[in-house]
Design an enzyme around this catalytic site. Structure first.
Site, PDB file in Angstrom:
ATOM      1  N   GLU A 180       0.974  -1.089   0.035  1.00  0.00           N
ATOM      2  CA  GLU A 180      -0.118   0.004   0.203  1.00  0.00           C
ATOM      3  C   GLU A 180       0.989   1.195   0.189  1.00  0.00           C
ATOM      4  O   GLU A 180       1.941   1.682   0.783  1.00  0.00           O
ATOM      5  CB  GLU A 180      -0.907  -0.036   1.212  1.00  0.00           C
ATOM      6  CG  GLU A 180      -2.188   0.914   1.209  1.00  0.00           C
ATOM      7  CD  GLU A 180      -1.712   2.394   1.269  1.00  0.00           C
ATOM      8  OE1 GLU A 180      -2.079   3.142   0.547  1.00  0.00           O
ATOM      9  OE2 GLU A 180      -1.314   2.599   2.292  1.00  0.00           O
ATOM     10  N   HIS A 181       0.732   2.271  -1.072  1.00  0.00           N
ATOM     11  CA  HIS A 181       1.525   2.902  -1.318  1.00  0.00           C
ATOM     12  C   HIS A 181       1.633   4.614  -0.407  1.00  0.00           C
ATOM     13  O   HIS A 181       2.762   5.003  -0.683  1.00  0.00           O
ATOM     14  CB  HIS A 181       1.390   3.530  -2.772  1.00  0.00           C
ATOM     15  CG  HIS A 181       2.320   4.055  -3.729  1.00  0.00           C
ATOM     16  ND1 HIS A 181       3.925   4.369  -2.992  1.00  0.00           N
ATOM     17  CD2 HIS A 181       2.623   4.313  -4.887  1.00  0.00           C
ATOM     18  CE1 HIS A 181       4.640   4.802  -3.950  1.00  0.00           C
ATOM     19  NE2 HIS A 181       4.059   4.764  -4.936  1.00  0.00           N
ATOM     20  N   CYS A 182       0.608   4.584   0.433  1.00  0.00           N
ATOM     21  CA  CYS A 182       0.836   6.231   1.049  1.00  0.00           C
ATOM     22  C   CYS A 182       1.687   6.332   1.825  1.00  0.00           C
ATOM     23  O   CYS A 182       2.416   7.610   1.780  1.00  0.00           O
ATOM     24  CB  CYS A 182      -0.559   6.182   1.801  1.00  0.00           C
ATOM     25  SG  CYS A 182      -0.713   5.183   3.083  1.00  0.00           S
ATOM     26  N   LEU A 218       4.891   4.333   1.768  1.00  0.00           N
ATOM     27  CA  LEU A 218       6.031   3.542   1.394  1.00  0.00           C
ATOM     28  C   LEU A 218       6.273   3.493  -0.020  1.00  0.00           C
ATOM     29  O   LEU A 218       5.305   3.581  -0.988  1.00  0.00           O
ATOM     30  CB  LEU A 218       5.754   2.200   1.594  1.00  0.00           C
ATOM     31  CG  LEU A 218       5.805   1.591   3.208  1.00  0.00           C
ATOM     32  CD1 LEU A 218       5.174   0.037   3.229  1.00  0.00           C
ATOM     33  CD2 LEU A 218       6.992   1.685   3.810  1.00  0.00           C
TER      34      LEU A 218
END
Length: 634
Positions: free
Chosen positions: A345-347, A349
């Protein structure tokens, strides 16, 4: 005998306060760069309209000055690490569409290296019940247990700040993102999401959770991986716990309308409403969410072996959420044949942080890492189901989410490419920047496949700044236009083509350097737009500036190609979804001896992606030959 580890002279987070702050560009400089960056993509008429919008934005009574002044005030405020502190939440947590496939990304790991026969084993200081037998030679259980053991070793070292700060080209890098690797979960909101994370006021310091969530056959299980004293279970015990999960899950998948993970694939506001309905329906559901959100990470034991590498990559990116919780920061996915990867999950990392994490996980055999972690025998890990209480409405909601995401995934088509003759070492032999060479090959291939040069995004890491993340680089320069035209000009001789290639490569390197120095316009101007939305009325800027509807802003950000690289020998492939209805997502792993690429695009424009892939193979060979011939003549 357990391995020893020398404590680093500088602890994990020691450099954070001494890192330089992200420089805040001057407003006029960002506007000038914006015009330079968008100009190659515009007609003369479009450029003139954009210049008018920029001039109005910069005028003494225009909106740019009060918005920039507010950003400068914010940047100088106590407790602010960077002028981008509010940009990243607005960009990632503010998006309202799906994050599954649209935002999350994956890495496919290299295959596991068998441990040598002499690998050390964890000592067992006190007798303990023998773990249940694991399936003999079960590659899925063994690989998953090894990844858990390696991740626990990393967590223990991170908690003690024994992970040395990353240094790149002599510059210390920010390690703040490492705090989001464990027990971090994105929580859906109606207008903007939030993140549940350790190292916060609500949860000071490292995560104190002792469990992971394991998915199998559409069911979730809590599995303790740390004993009461905080030491990890041994590797055989972890394998025994996973075997117990497999046995408890049974041979057949659970009904699809009971797999709550499907809800994490919904658009964010819709998922927020579904989550509220879950919690309101029964107190047990709040407890189940607590188990998931506090878990160190997820382990997904898929029950189907993908037929090839491409199908494996696709499953890592958008596999059925009966076996996923896409809001979890880290989800290890392990297939029955032992192949494995990670969904992120990109938020909080970015790829560079996850790469360094993965490199540590795969740096040594799992038994060695388990020993280093101080693993002790605690008996077979406690395993219990994570269960939700569902009524007909909730089950219908889950089923609808499942069917919708399956259709959404079917509308994305991907290709996995490998070029063993075009690795980074080859580019260096040809005396050209490896990244510049592949980016120019992308431009040439797109020009030939689709008949035009289109807006292209490349992510540039900027972790050398305090709380630094990435910068948005726009690849198309005037030199790129000249290069593509020259390469297809039958009147151009090899020397002319080579000169155009070198000039475009040098321009690419210069622009990447500008981004790394903080001299890039897009995020600066984008944050000013966010400020207008949040505070425009009080700043005397009640409406959005025409700049953000100008041809330059719209065309430059309407990607035909969206690119990002992940250089690590421990990664076979890296991937993400395309970013628009016409975009080709290009995730590339540029290794010393090869170039691996995962392409993705919406189904309606699949033919263009396949044409691009064909032209890319030709372009790489053609540029290699041109450079080789040029060196021979020099």
């Amino acid at each position: 005998m357990a391995t020893t580890e020398t404590a680093p002279a500088v602890r994990t987070f020691d450099n954070e306060d001494s890192l330089p702050r992200v420089p805040l560009p001057e407003l006029a400089d960002s506007c000038a760069r914006f015009l330079d960056w968008c100009a190659p993509l515009l007609t003369a008429e479009q450029l003139a309209a954009t210049e008018t919008a920029v001039n109005d934005f910069l005028a003494p009574d225009g909106p740019g000055r009060p918005l920039h002044a507010e950003l400068a005030r914010f940047d100088a405020s106590d407790g602010v690490h960077s002028w981008l502190d509010e940009f990243w939440p607005a960009r990632y947590l503010g998006r309202r569409d799906r994050i599954a496939l649209n935002a999350n990304f994956f890495f496919l790991f290299r295959d596991a290296v068998p441990a040598p026969a002499t690998a050390t084993r964890t000592a067992t200081p006190t007798p303990a019940p023998a773990p249940a037998a694991t399936p003999p030679g079960d590659p899925q259980v063994e690989r998953a247990a090894g990844l858990i053991a390696a991740a626990l070793d990393y967590k223990i070292r991170l908690d003690a700040e024994r992970i040395p700060p990353l240094v790149r080209r002599g510059q210390p890098q920010s390690m703040v993102q490492n705090r989001f690797l464990f027990s971090t979960t994105r929580i859906p909101g109606q207008d903007q999401d939030t993140v549940r994370v350790p190292y916060s006021a609500a949860w000071p310091g490292p995560s104190d959770a002792r469990h992971v969530v394991v998915f199998r056959h559409g069911q979730m299980f809590r599995m303790d991986v740390l004993g009461p004293d905080g030491t990890p279970h041994t590797l055989p015990e972890l394998a025994a716990g996973l075997a117990a999960v497999v046995a408890a899950a049974g041979p057949a998948p659970a009904p699809d309308d009971t797999a709550v993970g499907h809800l994490t694939t919904k658009a964010r506001a819709a998922w927020a409403r579904s989550r509220a309905s879950l919690i309101a329906h029964d107190p047990a559901n709040a407890a189940a969410l607590e188990e998931i959100e506090r878990a160190l990470f997820c382990v997904c034991l898929d029950h189907v072996v993908p037929p090839d590498t491409l199908a494996t990559c696709d499953q890592l990116l958008h596999g059925s959420a009966a076996g996923r919780w896409y809001d979890k920061s880290v989800s290890f996915v392990v297939f029955p044949n032992g192949r494995a990867g990670i969904n992120i999950e990109h938020c909080g990392l970015d790829g560079t942080t996850v790469l360094s994490f993965v490199d540590e996980l795969l740096a040594a055999p799992p038994a060695e890492l388990s020993t280093r972690s101080g693993a002790q025998s605690h008996g077979r890990p406690a395993v219990r189901p994570v269960s939700f209480v569902l009524d007909a409405a909730l089950r219908a909601d889950i089923q609808a989410a499942s069917e919708s995401f399956a259709e959404f995934g079917e509308e994305t088509v991907a290709v996995a490419l490998s070029f063993p003759e075009h690795g980074a070492d080859r580019s260096k032999t040809l005396r050209i920047s490896p990244d510049a060479l592949v980016q120019l090959a992308y431009q040439l291939a797109h020009y030939r496949a689709k008949g035009q040069i289109g807006a292209t995004y490349e992510s540039i890491a900027t972790r050398q700044w305090r709380y630094g993340r990435t910068e948005a680089m726009r690849v198309v320069t005037p030199e790129v236009l000249t290069f593509a035209a020259t390469m297809d000009d039958p009147a151009a001789d090899p020397a002319t083509r080579l000169a155009a290639l070198r000039a475009a490569a040098n321009a690419h390197v210069r622009r990447a350097g500008e981004c790394q120095r903080g001299d890039a316009p897009e995020q600066h101007l984008w944050e000013l737009a966010f400020i207008q939305r949040r505070q425009g009325a009080e700043l005397g800027v009640p409406t959005a500036s025409p700049l953000y509807e100008s041809p330059g802003w719209l065309v430059m950000r309407d990607d035909y190609l969206s690119t990002s690289s992940a250089p690590s020998a421990n990664i076979e492939y890296f991937g993400f979804g395309s970013t628009s209805g016409k975009c080709i997502g290009i995730a590339y792993v540029l290794l010393p001896d090869r170039l691996n690429i995962y392409l993705s695009t919406p189904r309606p424009v699949t033919a263009g992606m396949h044409a691009f892939a064909d032209r890319l193979r030709e372009a790489l060979g053609e540029l290699d030959e041109l450079l080789t011939t040029g060196l021979a003549r020099s």
